[in-house]
Design a protein around this motif. Structure first.
Motif, short mmCIF file in Angstrom:
data_model
loop_
_atom_site.label_atom_id
_atom_site.label_comp_id
_atom_site.label_asym_id
_atom_site.label_seq_id
_atom_site.Cartn_x
_atom_site.Cartn_y
_atom_site.Cartn_z
N ARG A 7 0.92 -1.17 -0.04
CA ARG A 7 -0.16 0.09 0.15
C ARG A 7 0.90 1.25 -0.10
O ARG A 7 1.98 1.18 0.64
N VAL A 8 0.52 2.34 -0.64
CA VAL A 8 1.11 3.44 -0.68
C VAL A 8 1.45 4.11 0.63
O VAL A 8 0.41 4.40 0.93
N TRP A 9 2.42 4.31 0.94
CA TRP A 9 2.44 5.11 2.41
C TRP A 9 2.28 6.61 2.12
O TRP A 9 3.10 7.35 1.52
N VAL A 10 1.46 7.32 2.79
CA VAL A 10 1.00 8.65 2.71
C VAL A 10 1.62 9.30 4.11
O VAL A 10 1.09 9.12 5.23
N PRO A 11 2.70 10.09 3.94
CA PRO A 11 3.17 10.80 5.17
C PRO A 11 2.68 11.63 5.69
O PRO A 11 1.72 12.33 4.93
N LEU A 12 2.80 11.96 6.80
CA LEU A 12 2.14 13.23 7.73
C LEU A 12 2.66 14.24 7.17
O LEU A 12 1.94 15.53 7.08
N HIS A 13 3.98 14.42 6.91
CA HIS A 13 4.51 15.48 6.50
C HIS A 13 3.88 16.19 5.24
O HIS A 13 3.79 15.27 4.41
N GLY A 14 3.39 17.36 4.93
CA GLY A 14 3.03 17.83 3.68
C GLY A 14 1.35 17.63 3.53
O GLY A 14 0.67 18.21 2.57
N ASN A 15 0.54 17.24 4.77
CA ASN A 15 -0.83 17.33 5.00
C ASN A 15 -1.20 16.55 3.45
O ASN A 15 -2.53 16.78 3.28
N LEU A 16 -0.70 15.56 2.91
CA LEU A 16 -1.52 14.86 2.05
C LEU A 16 -2.51 14.00 2.42
O LEU A 16 -3.44 13.35 1.62
N GLN A 17 -2.32 13.50 3.76
CA GLN A 17 -3.41 12.57 4.36
C GLN A 17 -4.72 13.35 4.26
O GLN A 17 -5.73 12.54 3.90
#
Length: 145
Positions: A64-74
């Motif tokens: 699964r693609v890891w969506v980092p907390l950094h950058g507010n992409l979640q």
């Protein structure tokens, strides 16, 4: 290293429609998030060693693609999953099951539950906020013969 997904930006079985530049955004944010100064804030607790880079240059955790907390992409990913025309305001369980196929970050389920709880549209359609359509009348009690 190119950060452009090759076939990633198409709709995957109508689960989520994603912005055409989202894979590139995720890739750029992943590179920034894996820097030493940002790694502690990601709260991966050693799981960054399990991330694998695939052909589209994205970091994956358990396929699964890891969506980092950094950058507010979640928030962007949750917005797309919750308000897209294919999944109109699903509840937190349905949204989590749709998203867990494609995306991952620590505490995904809790973040999704919090996001859905804050949605004003979802709050308005809950049963406890709906008023009955007319006057309530007592049904007749049938008499036994």
């Amino acid at each position: 290293m190119s950060c452009v997904g090759q076939g990633y930006d198409r709709v995957r079985a109508l689960q989520l429609t994603i912005h055409p530049i989202l894979p590139e955004q995720i890739c750029n944010v992943q590179v920034d998030a894996l820097k030493e100064e940002n790694l502690v804030a990601e709260s991966l607790r050693g799981m960054e060693k399990q991330l694998e880079v695939k052909a589209d240059d994205l970091h994956y955790f358990m396929e699964r693609v890891w969506v980092p907390l950094h950058g507010n992409l979640q928030d962007l990913v949750m917005d797309e999953a919750h308000k897209s025309r294919y999944s109109i305001h699903p509840g937190s369980n349905r949204m989590y099951h749709d998203m867990k196929i494609l995306y991952w970050w620590p505490n995904t389920k809790a973040d999704i539950a919090t996001y859905v709880r804050k949605c004003l549209t979802c709050a308005k359609v809950k049963v406890e906020y709906q008023k009955p359509s007319g006057l309530l009348t007592q049904p007749e009690i049938p008499m036994w013969k």
